[in-house]
Design a protein around this motif. Structure first.
Motif, mmCIF file in Angstrom:
data_model
loop_
_atom_site.group_PDB
_atom_site.id
_atom_site.type_symbol
_atom_site.label_atom_id
_atom_site.label_comp_id
_atom_site.label_asym_id
_atom_site.label_seq_id
_atom_site.Cartn_x
_atom_site.Cartn_y
_atom_site.Cartn_z
ATOM 1 N N GLU A 101 0.861 -1.178 0.000
ATOM 2 C CA GLU A 101 0.000 0.000 0.000
ATOM 3 C C GLU A 101 0.903 1.235 0.000
ATOM 4 N N LEU A 102 0.942 1.924 -1.137
ATOM 5 C CA LEU A 102 1.890 3.021 -1.342
ATOM 6 C C LEU A 102 1.505 4.256 -0.534
ATOM 7 N N ASP A 103 2.508 4.828 0.140
ATOM 8 C CA ASP A 103 2.327 6.099 0.860
ATOM 9 C C ASP A 103 3.080 7.234 0.184
ATOM 10 N N SER A 104 4.353 6.989 -0.168
ATOM 11 C CA SER A 104 5.160 8.065 -0.745
ATOM 12 C C SER A 104 6.280 7.496 -1.606
ATOM 13 N N VAL A 105 6.784 8.357 -2.480
ATOM 14 C CA VAL A 105 7.946 8.031 -3.318
ATOM 15 C C VAL A 105 8.923 9.197 -3.232
ATOM 16 N N GLN A 106 10.184 8.856 -3.000
ATOM 17 C CA GLN A 106 11.241 9.857 -2.969
ATOM 18 C C GLN A 106 12.255 9.488 -4.047
ATOM 19 N N ILE A 107 12.656 10.476 -4.839
ATOM 20 C CA ILE A 107 13.562 10.205 -5.958
ATOM 21 C C ILE A 107 14.770 11.113 -5.875
ATOM 22 N N LYS A 108 15.944 10.495 -5.994
ATOM 23 C CA LYS A 108 17.203 11.233 -6.081
ATOM 24 C C LYS A 108 17.795 10.992 -7.466
ATOM 25 N N LEU A 109 18.258 12.070 -8.061
ATOM 26 C CA LEU A 109 18.887 12.007 -9.374
ATOM 27 C C LEU A 109 20.302 12.543 -9.233
ATOM 28 N N ASP A 110 21.280 11.636 -9.448
ATOM 29 C CA ASP A 110 22.694 11.995 -9.262
ATOM 30 C C ASP A 110 22.932 12.567 -7.864
ATOM 31 N N LEU A 122 -7.130 8.205 -3.199
ATOM 32 C CA LEU A 122 -7.683 8.232 -4.559
ATOM 33 C C LEU A 122 -6.600 8.055 -5.613
ATOM 34 N N GLU A 123 -5.427 8.635 -5.373
ATOM 35 C CA GLU A 123 -4.322 8.467 -6.325
ATOM 36 C C GLU A 123 -3.827 7.029 -6.343
ATOM 37 N N VAL A 124 -3.790 6.396 -5.175
ATOM 38 C CA VAL A 124 -3.382 4.987 -5.117
ATOM 39 C C VAL A 124 -4.398 4.118 -5.861
ATOM 40 N N GLN A 125 -5.686 4.419 -5.694
ATOM 41 C CA GLN A 125 -6.721 3.668 -6.432
ATOM 42 C C GLN A 125 -6.546 3.829 -7.932
ATOM 43 N N LEU A 127 -3.750 4.319 -9.526
ATOM 44 C CA LEU A 127 -2.623 3.478 -9.927
ATOM 45 C C LEU A 127 -3.033 2.008 -9.977
ATOM 46 N N HIS A 128 -3.853 1.566 -9.024
ATOM 47 C CA HIS A 128 -4.339 0.180 -9.033
ATOM 48 C C HIS A 128 -5.165 -0.117 -10.282
ATOM 49 N N ARG A 129 -5.866 0.910 -10.770
ATOM 50 C CA ARG A 129 -6.706 0.710 -11.961
ATOM 51 C C ARG A 129 -5.921 0.812 -13.267
ATOM 52 N N GLY A 130 -4.609 0.959 -13.172
ATOM 53 C CA GLY A 130 -3.787 0.996 -14.385
ATOM 54 C C GLY A 130 -3.276 2.368 -14.757
ATOM 55 N N GLY A 131 -3.482 3.352 -13.892
ATOM 56 C CA GLY A 131 -2.999 4.699 -14.186
ATOM 57 C C GLY A 131 -1.484 4.784 -14.104
ATOM 58 N N VAL A 132 -0.927 5.718 -14.836
ATOM 59 C CA VAL A 132 0.513 5.981 -14.809
ATOM 60 C C VAL A 132 0.700 7.451 -14.462
ATOM 61 N N GLN A 133 1.498 7.730 -13.436
ATOM 62 C CA GLN A 133 1.709 9.103 -12.980
ATOM 63 C C GLN A 133 3.090 9.588 -13.400
ATOM 64 N N ARG A 134 3.122 10.775 -14.014
ATOM 65 C CA ARG A 134 4.420 11.403 -14.274
ATOM 66 C C ARG A 134 4.830 12.124 -12.997
ATOM 67 N N ILE A 135 5.841 11.608 -12.336
ATOM 68 C CA ILE A 135 6.226 12.135 -11.039
ATOM 69 C C ILE A 135 7.329 13.184 -11.151
ATOM 70 N N TYR A 136 8.074 13.169 -12.261
ATOM 71 C CA TYR A 136 9.159 14.142 -12.406
ATOM 72 C C TYR A 136 9.416 14.406 -13.880
ATOM 73 N N LEU A 137 9.690 15.667 -14.189
ATOM 74 C CA LEU A 137 10.094 16.073 -15.531
ATOM 75 C C LEU A 137 11.209 17.103 -15.367
#
Length: 199
Positions: A101-110, A122-125, A127-137
């Motif tokens: 059960e996802l709570d958070s994502v932390q991303i380090k780049l270099d 609602l966001e987790v639901q 993702l369960h239904r097949g959604g894809v989230q752009r988390i970083y650009l």
């Protein structure tokens, strides 16, 4: 039955004072003028009814134009801020995800923290239904880079769970799209986190 000429003249004068035209008027211009006035009066309500409808249609057309213009401006802004030669985008997806059960994502780049995202139910639901989230650009120069992603949430048996995954990749002059996928391992009864580079 006979009426005196004086009485008829008086009646005609009374009608003239009231704004009407006697039916026995000998003036043909008065009769022909009354017909167009009556037709215009009858057509006025129809024109008034069609005016709001045409105004609503024009407003809806303008709204559509504004939405299309806004979309084009967003695309143009993204192309200007994140040109293809330096663009890198990270996505989060979930395959089944019943063991985590996802709570958070932390991303380090270099070794630099670029995003720390907290998820709503609602966001987790989604993702369960097949959604894809752009988390970083963002932008990266060409060369070798490393991404480290930390996933925090509830694992099997409602235990707190934190897991990290790492990927090293080469950035060329083409845009780079990377997917961080959460999936269930039924063999291990544990969630797995994998990184996929889209070609």
């Amino acid at each position: 039955m006979f009426f005196s000429k004086q009485w008829i003249t008086g009646a005609g004068l009374a009608l003239a004072l009231l704004g009407g035209t006697p039916a026995w008027s000998a003036d043909p211009a008065a009769t022909t003028t009354a017909a167009p006035v009556a037709a215009a009066a009858a057509a006025a309500p129809a024109a008034a009814a069609s005016a709001p409808a045409s105004l609503d249609a024009r407003v809806q057309d303008l709204k559509g134009d504004v939405i299309r213009l806004n979309r084009d401006l967003l695309v143009l802004e993204e192309e200007l801020l994140f040109p293809a030669s330096t663009q890198v985008a990270l996505f989060v997806s979930m395959d089944v995800g019943k063991l985590f059960e996802l709570d958070s994502v932390q991303i380090k780049l270099d070794d630099k923290l670029v995003t720390n995202y907290l998820y709503t139910p609602l966001e987790v639901q989604a993702l369960h239904r097949g959604g894809v989230q752009r988390i970083y650009l963002g932008n990266l120069k060409a060369g070798k880079h490393e991404i480290v992603a930390f996933f925090t949430g509830k694992g099997p048996h409602e235990r707190d769970y934190k897991r990290g995954t790492t990927i090293k990749f080469d950035k060329s002059t083409e845009p780079k799209y990377i997917e961080l996928r959460i999936k269930d391992s039924q063999a291990k009864l544990q969630p797995e986190f994998e990184v996929k580079v889209w070609q």
